[in-house]
Design a protein around this motif. Sequence first.
Motif, mmCIF file in Angstrom:
data_model
loop_
_atom_site.group_PDB
_atom_site.id
_atom_site.type_symbol
_atom_site.label_atom_id
_atom_site.label_comp_id
_atom_site.label_asym_id
_atom_site.label_seq_id
_atom_site.Cartn_x
_atom_site.Cartn_y
_atom_site.Cartn_z
ATOM 1 N N TYR A 69 0.818 -1.277 -0.014
ATOM 2 C CA TYR A 69 0.046 0.042 -0.245
ATOM 3 C C TYR A 69 0.944 1.336 -0.084
ATOM 4 N N ASN A 70 1.809 1.538 0.909
ATOM 5 C CA ASN A 70 2.800 2.416 0.823
ATOM 6 C C ASN A 70 3.802 2.571 -0.148
ATOM 7 N N TRP A 71 3.964 1.687 -0.853
ATOM 8 C CA TRP A 71 4.533 1.769 -2.108
ATOM 9 C C TRP A 71 4.209 2.173 -3.207
ATOM 10 N N ALA A 72 2.721 2.198 -3.513
ATOM 11 C CA ALA A 72 1.907 3.024 -4.288
ATOM 12 C C ALA A 72 1.622 4.381 -4.114
ATOM 13 N N ARG A 73 2.296 4.863 -2.977
ATOM 14 C CA ARG A 73 2.067 6.396 -2.511
ATOM 15 C C ARG A 73 3.556 6.939 -3.189
ATOM 16 N N PRO A 74 3.726 7.490 -4.443
ATOM 17 C CA PRO A 74 4.991 8.091 -4.739
ATOM 18 C C PRO A 74 5.604 9.131 -4.042
ATOM 19 N N HIS A 75 4.741 9.853 -3.300
ATOM 20 C CA HIS A 75 5.165 11.171 -2.658
ATOM 21 C C HIS A 75 5.865 10.852 -1.388
ATOM 22 N N MET A 76 6.081 9.612 -0.864
ATOM 23 C CA MET A 76 6.653 9.677 0.492
ATOM 24 C C MET A 76 7.969 8.874 0.385
ATOM 25 N N LYS A 77 9.004 9.152 1.134
ATOM 26 C CA LYS A 77 10.306 8.833 1.125
ATOM 27 C C LYS A 77 10.200 7.252 1.645
ATOM 28 N N THR A 78 11.206 6.592 1.069
ATOM 29 C CA THR A 78 11.164 4.972 1.396
ATOM 30 C C THR A 78 11.389 4.932 2.917
ATOM 31 N N SER A 79 12.109 5.810 3.417
ATOM 32 C CA SER A 79 12.106 5.325 5.121
ATOM 33 C C SER A 79 10.600 5.562 5.711
ATOM 34 N N VAL A 80 10.164 6.595 5.340
ATOM 35 C CA VAL A 80 8.752 6.666 5.859
ATOM 36 C C VAL A 80 7.775 5.593 5.483
ATOM 37 N N LYS A 81 7.855 5.037 4.210
ATOM 38 C CA LYS A 81 7.151 3.858 3.900
ATOM 39 C C LYS A 81 7.249 2.644 4.893
ATOM 40 N N LEU A 82 8.679 2.334 5.089
ATOM 41 C CA LEU A 82 8.996 1.450 6.028
ATOM 42 C C LEU A 82 8.693 1.520 7.425
ATOM 43 N N ILE A 83 8.606 2.723 7.857
ATOM 44 C CA ILE A 83 8.203 3.183 9.275
ATOM 45 C C ILE A 83 6.706 2.877 9.315
ATOM 46 N N HIS A 84 5.768 3.214 8.221
ATOM 47 C CA HIS A 84 4.435 3.048 8.270
ATOM 48 C C HIS A 84 4.027 1.579 8.349
ATOM 49 N N ALA A 85 4.950 0.885 7.475
ATOM 50 C CA ALA A 85 4.620 -0.534 7.323
ATOM 51 C C ALA A 85 4.928 -1.210 8.893
ATOM 52 N N ARG A 86 6.113 -0.809 9.279
ATOM 53 C CA ARG A 86 6.294 -1.306 10.990
ATOM 54 C C ARG A 86 5.415 -1.044 11.900
ATOM 55 N N LEU A 87 4.801 0.198 11.879
ATOM 56 C CA LEU A 87 3.710 0.601 12.618
ATOM 57 C C LEU A 87 2.478 -0.052 12.396
ATOM 58 N N HIS A 88 2.034 -0.442 11.145
ATOM 59 C CA HIS A 88 0.998 -1.368 11.011
ATOM 60 C C HIS A 88 1.044 -2.484 11.427
ATOM 61 N N ALA A 89 2.235 -3.225 11.160
ATOM 62 C CA ALA A 89 2.439 -4.418 11.511
ATOM 63 C C ALA A 89 2.420 -4.832 13.038
ATOM 64 N N GLN A 90 3.161 -3.837 13.658
ATOM 65 C CA GLN A 90 2.874 -3.675 15.325
ATOM 66 C C GLN A 90 1.279 -3.818 15.673
ATOM 67 N N ALA A 91 0.694 -2.920 15.178
ATOM 68 C CA ALA A 91 -0.691 -2.726 15.509
ATOM 69 C C ALA A 91 -1.384 -4.107 15.309
ATOM 70 N N LEU A 92 -1.074 -4.813 14.155
ATOM 71 C CA LEU A 92 -1.878 -6.024 13.663
ATOM 72 C C LEU A 92 -1.421 -7.208 14.713
ATOM 73 N N THR A 93 0.052 -7.018 15.349
ATOM 74 C CA THR A 93 0.467 -7.900 15.975
ATOM 75 C C THR A 93 -0.082 -7.880 17.303
ATOM 76 N N ILE A 94 -0.555 -6.806 17.981
ATOM 77 C CA ILE A 94 -1.058 -6.548 19.178
ATOM 78 C C ILE A 94 -2.507 -7.090 19.100
ATOM 79 N N VAL A 95 -3.375 -6.953 18.065
ATOM 80 C CA VAL A 95 -4.420 -7.223 17.731
ATOM 81 C C VAL A 95 -4.654 -8.827 17.748
ATOM 82 N N ALA A 96 -3.504 -9.561 16.869
ATOM 83 C CA ALA A 96 -3.514 -11.032 16.973
ATOM 84 C C ALA A 96 -3.156 -11.367 18.201
#
Length: 99
Positions: A37-64
Amino acid sequence: MAETPSKIESARKWVVDHKLRAVGCLWLTGITSSIAYNWARPHMKTSVKLIHARLHAQALTIVALVGSGLVEYYDKEYGSSGPKVDRYTSQYIAHSHKD
């Protein structure tokens, strides 16, 4: 003749038997989808994309983990044969003559 378990009951039993695998699969799916999802957003830097992906994964892990805990609680409380109290009560009533 035994009843065929429903899909929800089968899924619940699988999660109870494979808790860590379920959490890991959810985490992997979450981080993969978030990166896609974040890779489809071209206006973001790669580091920000990875940070967002990590935050989403952490939230999903807590939910799981919370979901896995709820499944474990439900399984210990009710199991597949009704409430735990009834199971133990019937066991003691059936063997009361041994006292």
